[in-house]
Design a protein around this motif. Structure first.
Motif, short mmCIF file in Angstrom:
data_model
loop_
_atom_site.label_atom_id
_atom_site.label_comp_id
_atom_site.label_asym_id
_atom_site.label_seq_id
_atom_site.Cartn_x
_atom_site.Cartn_y
_atom_site.Cartn_z
N VAL A 91 0.87 -1.17 0.00
CA VAL A 91 0.00 0.00 0.00
C VAL A 91 0.91 1.22 0.00
CG1 VAL A 91 -1.88 1.24 1.13
CG2 VAL A 91 -1.73 -1.25 1.35
N THR A 92 0.73 2.08 -0.99
CA THR A 92 1.57 3.27 -1.10
C THR A 92 0.74 4.53 -0.92
OG1 THR A 92 1.33 3.18 -3.51
CG2 THR A 92 3.31 2.16 -2.56
N VAL A 93 1.42 5.59 -0.53
CA VAL A 93 0.80 6.90 -0.31
C VAL A 93 1.10 7.74 -1.55
CG1 VAL A 93 0.73 8.92 1.19
CG2 VAL A 93 1.14 6.65 2.18
N HIS A 94 0.05 8.33 -2.14
CA HIS A 94 0.22 9.13 -3.35
C HIS A 94 -0.28 10.56 -3.15
CE1 HIS A 94 0.72 5.20 -5.22
NE2 HIS A 94 1.31 5.84 -6.20
N GLU A 95 0.43 11.46 -3.81
CA GLU A 95 0.08 12.87 -3.82
C GLU A 95 -0.33 13.21 -5.25
OE1 GLU A 95 2.66 16.30 -2.09
OE2 GLU A 95 3.62 15.65 -3.95
N THR A 96 -1.33 14.05 -5.40
CA THR A 96 -1.74 14.49 -6.72
C THR A 96 -1.56 16.00 -6.78
OG1 THR A 96 -3.34 12.69 -6.88
CG2 THR A 96 -3.63 14.54 -8.39
N VAL A 128 -6.69 15.23 3.99
CA VAL A 128 -7.82 14.65 3.28
C VAL A 128 -7.29 13.83 2.12
CG1 VAL A 128 -9.93 15.13 1.98
CG2 VAL A 128 -9.31 16.58 3.93
N LEU A 129 -7.62 12.55 2.11
CA LEU A 129 -7.30 11.68 1.00
C LEU A 129 -8.60 11.45 0.25
CD1 LEU A 129 -5.01 9.11 2.86
CD2 LEU A 129 -4.38 11.24 1.73
N GLU A 130 -8.64 11.90 -1.02
CA GLU A 130 -9.89 11.89 -1.77
C GLU A 130 -9.65 11.58 -3.24
OE1 GLU A 130 -11.60 15.82 -1.58
OE2 GLU A 130 -9.67 16.76 -1.93
N SER A 131 -10.71 11.21 -3.93
CA SER A 131 -10.64 10.93 -5.35
C SER A 131 -10.13 12.17 -6.09
CB SER A 131 -12.03 10.54 -5.86
OG SER A 131 -11.98 10.22 -7.22
N ALA A 132 -9.21 11.97 -7.02
CA ALA A 132 -8.57 13.05 -7.80
C ALA A 132 -7.64 13.91 -6.95
CB ALA A 132 -9.59 13.91 -8.52
N GLY A 133 -7.34 13.46 -5.73
CA GLY A 133 -6.42 14.17 -4.85
C GLY A 133 -5.44 13.19 -4.24
N ASN A 134 -4.88 13.54 -3.09
CA ASN A 134 -4.00 12.62 -2.37
C ASN A 134 -4.80 11.37 -2.00
OD1 ASN A 134 -2.10 14.65 -2.53
ND2 ASN A 134 -2.50 15.41 -0.47
N HIS A 135 -4.16 10.20 -2.04
CA HIS A 135 -4.89 8.96 -1.81
C HIS A 135 -3.94 7.82 -1.47
CE1 HIS A 135 -3.70 9.06 -6.03
NE2 HIS A 135 -3.63 7.74 -5.96
#
Length: 153
Positions: free
Chosen positions: A76-81, A101-108
């Motif tokens: 499981v990885t942490v992503h920034e958008t 906040v981790l959300e769709s089209a954002g950080n997740h």
């Protein structure tokens, strides 16, 4: 007038009360106080899945989400958008008196190498680890692949 000597327990109790009333030793002791809400995972349609949630910090100190694990995925990885471009990062900041906040089209979160595909109605357990706070285990309910929350993000 007679004076009585104060006993050690009475002095200690009075001192503890005075410290509590002045804010010393209260809940704002320079640490992060984290809670998690609005967690969910859209039902995966491939061998990858995403996870979304909000981590709120009501404490006096900032913290960072540093890693995540789950028995449903090999990794499981942490992503920034940023500007529509997604990239894996080592950590994401959680400000004091703020939220991550981790959300769709954002950080997740990205669940890679799925060992099984969770289906709608199931729950996926994840362990969130932080730079300073103790790990937190959260269950993400699996929602329809097209689910978009109306509040909380």
């Amino acid at each position: 007038m007679r004076h009585r000597k104060a006993t050690v327990p009475a002095v200690a109790g009075a001192l503890a009360l005075a410290l509590a009333l002045t804010g010393c030793g209260g809940s704002d002791d320079g640490t992060a106080r984290l809670s998690v809400a609005s967690a969910y995972m859209p039902q995966p349609v491939s061998d990858l899945a995403a996870g979304f949630l909000t981590i709120t910090n009501e404490g006096e100190a900032a913290d960072r989400l540093t890693s995540v694990s789950s028995d449903v995925a090999g990794q499981v990885t942490v992503h920034e958008t940023v500007d529509g471009s997604m990239r894996e990062v080592e950590s994401l900041d959680i400000p004091a008196h703020g939220s991550l906040v981790l959300e769709s089209a954002g950080n997740h979160l990205m669940f890679e190498q799925l060992k099984r595909k969770p289906t709608q109605g199931q729950k996926v357990a994840v362990e969130l680890r932080f730079a300073h706070s103790d790990p937190v285990t959260v269950e993400l309910p699996v929602k329809p692949a097209t689910y978009r929350p109306t509040t909380g993000h």
